[in-house]
Design a protein around this motif. Structure first.
Motif, PDB file in Angstrom:
ATOM      1  N   HIS A  68     -62.091  -2.169 -93.120  1.00 47.58           N
ATOM      2  CA  HIS A  68     -62.150  -2.915 -91.850  1.00 47.58           C
ATOM      3  C   HIS A  68     -61.054  -3.965 -91.713  1.00 47.58           C
ATOM      4  CE1 HIS A  68     -64.290  -5.788 -94.411  1.00 47.58           C
ATOM      5  NE2 HIS A  68     -64.164  -6.693 -93.460  1.00 47.58           N
ATOM      6  N   ARG A  69     -60.369  -4.317 -92.810  1.00 49.07           N
ATOM      7  CA  ARG A  69     -59.298  -5.304 -92.728  1.00 49.07           C
ATOM      8  C   ARG A  69     -57.937  -4.767 -93.163  1.00 49.07           C
ATOM      9  NH1 ARG A  69     -61.425 -10.689 -95.594  1.00 49.07           N
ATOM     10  NH2 ARG A  69     -61.912  -9.161 -97.185  1.00 49.07           N
ATOM     11  N   LEU A  70     -57.905  -3.967 -94.213  1.00 48.05           N
ATOM     12  CA  LEU A  70     -56.621  -3.487 -94.734  1.00 48.05           C
ATOM     13  C   LEU A  70     -56.087  -2.336 -93.903  1.00 48.05           C
ATOM     14  CD1 LEU A  70     -57.351  -3.375 -98.584  1.00 48.05           C
ATOM     15  CD2 LEU A  70     -56.130  -5.157 -97.303  1.00 48.05           C
ATOM     16  N   SER A  71     -54.766  -2.248 -93.794  1.00 48.84           N
ATOM     17  CA  SER A  71     -54.164  -1.104 -93.124  1.00 48.84           C
ATOM     18  C   SER A  71     -54.531   0.161 -93.894  1.00 48.84           C
ATOM     19  CB  SER A  71     -52.644  -1.269 -93.050  1.00 48.84           C
ATOM     20  OG  SER A  71     -52.098  -1.304 -94.355  1.00 48.84           O
ATOM     21  N   PHE A  72     -54.547   1.291 -93.191  1.00 53.01           N
ATOM     22  CA  PHE A  72     -55.036   2.516 -93.817  1.00 53.01           C
ATOM     23  C   PHE A  72     -54.206   2.928 -95.027  1.00 53.01           C
ATOM     24  CE2 PHE A  72     -51.709   4.787 -91.544  1.00 53.01           C
ATOM     25  CZ  PHE A  72     -51.488   5.919 -92.305  1.00 53.01           C
ATOM     26  N   GLU A  73     -52.886   2.664 -94.993  1.00 54.94           N
ATOM     27  CA  GLU A  73     -52.057   3.083 -96.117  1.00 54.94           C
ATOM     28  C   GLU A  73     -52.290   2.211 -97.347  1.00 54.94           C
ATOM     29  OE1 GLU A  73     -49.372   0.296 -93.690  1.00 54.94           O
ATOM     30  OE2 GLU A  73     -50.945   1.783 -93.293  1.00 54.94           O
ATOM     31  N   VAL A  74     -52.611   0.939 -97.136  1.00 52.70           N
ATOM     32  CA  VAL A  74     -52.932   0.063 -98.274  1.00 52.70           C
ATOM     33  C   VAL A  74     -54.294   0.460 -98.855  1.00 52.70           C
ATOM     34  CG1 VAL A  74     -53.425  -2.309 -98.971  1.00 52.70           C
ATOM     35  CG2 VAL A  74     -51.483  -1.824 -97.458  1.00 52.70           C
ATOM     36  N   ALA A  75     -55.271   0.697 -97.977  1.00 52.41           N
ATOM     37  CA  ALA A  75     -56.580   1.151 -98.450  1.00 52.41           C
ATOM     38  C   ALA A  75     -56.452   2.485 -99.187  1.00 52.41           C
ATOM     39  CB  ALA A  75     -57.543   1.281 -97.271  1.00 52.41           C
ATOM     40  N   GLY A  76     -55.644   3.388 -98.642  1.00 54.95           N
ATOM     41  CA  GLY A  76     -55.429   4.673 -99.301  1.00 54.95           C
ATOM     42  C   GLY A  76     -54.711   4.523-100.629  1.00 54.95           C
ATOM     43  N   GLY A  77     -53.763   3.610-100.679  1.00 55.93           N
ATOM     44  CA  GLY A  77     -53.074   3.346-101.938  1.00 55.93           C
ATOM     45  C   GLY A  77     -54.010   2.797-102.998  1.00 55.93           C
TER      46      GLY A  77
END
Length: 197
Positions: A68-77
């Motif tokens: 809900h806060r992190l960009s999807f690529e950071v969450a995916g990383g």
């Protein structure tokens, strides 16, 4: 065709479980486009690392792993790091998978500095907005889409990015949607209309 390692098999299992059919095919195509491009340009890369990163690069767009806060690529990383450590990779290798996934949404990386990130950037930008189209001839597109169909990927990724942009206004998704005319580029992408007969 695909790396035959336990980590590669596990990445495919994760992607198959959590991705939509369109997102799964996109991830497979990204690996194959990147591999094709890398070989054509003499780029040496770590096949297993690239495969795992390609299969998981959009996992942060899925319902199960959307942060809900992190960009999807950071969450995916972050998920790729956890995945790599669980696959018994050294932490440095797991961190490389995370870095590749984050960088695929950043400014271009040169193949000499980071071949895997470069290949994922080339493949994803071709898939989403048709960039680098001259690198992938018509017959290769026809064959690829016959094996791994489009399944409305363009509309799905645009909806995902628009959703991310509305909730995360400082993200790369927001910049793509609001400043780079993503909707127009997706609509004009020749790959999306290049379906097999």
């Amino acid at each position: 065709m695909f790396p035959e390692t336990p980590a590669a098999a596990a990445a495919l299992s994760v992607a198959t479980r959590f991705h939509s059919p369109a997102l799964l095919n996109h991830s497979v195509r990204c690996y194959l486009w990147g591999t094709m491009y890398g070989r054509a340009h003499g780029i040496t890369f770590d096949d297993e690392l690239f495969y795992v990163s390609a299969m998981l690069h959009d996992i942060g767009l899925t319902e199960a792993f959307d942060n809900h806060r992190l960009s999807f690529e950071v969450a995916g990383g972050d998920l790729a790091w956890v995945f790599g450590v669980a696959a018994d990779w050294p932490e440095e290798r797991a961190a490389r998978a995370a870095e590749i996934i984050v960088l695929h949404m950043r400014d271009d990386v040169s193949p000499s500095a980071d071949p895997e990130s470069h290949l994922l950037q080339v493949a994803t930008s071709f898939e989403v907005v048709g960039r680098h189209s001259a690198e992938f001839p018509s017959d290769a597109r026809t064959e690829m889409l016959a094996r791994y169909p489009w399944l409305g990927f363009g509309a799905e990724v645009l909806a995902n990015f628009t959703n991310q942009a509305s909730r995360k206004p400082n993200s790369a998704c927001a910049a793509s949607v609001d400043k780079r005319n993503m909707a127009g580029l997706v609509a004009a992408n020749p790959l999306g209309s290049h379906q097999p007969a």
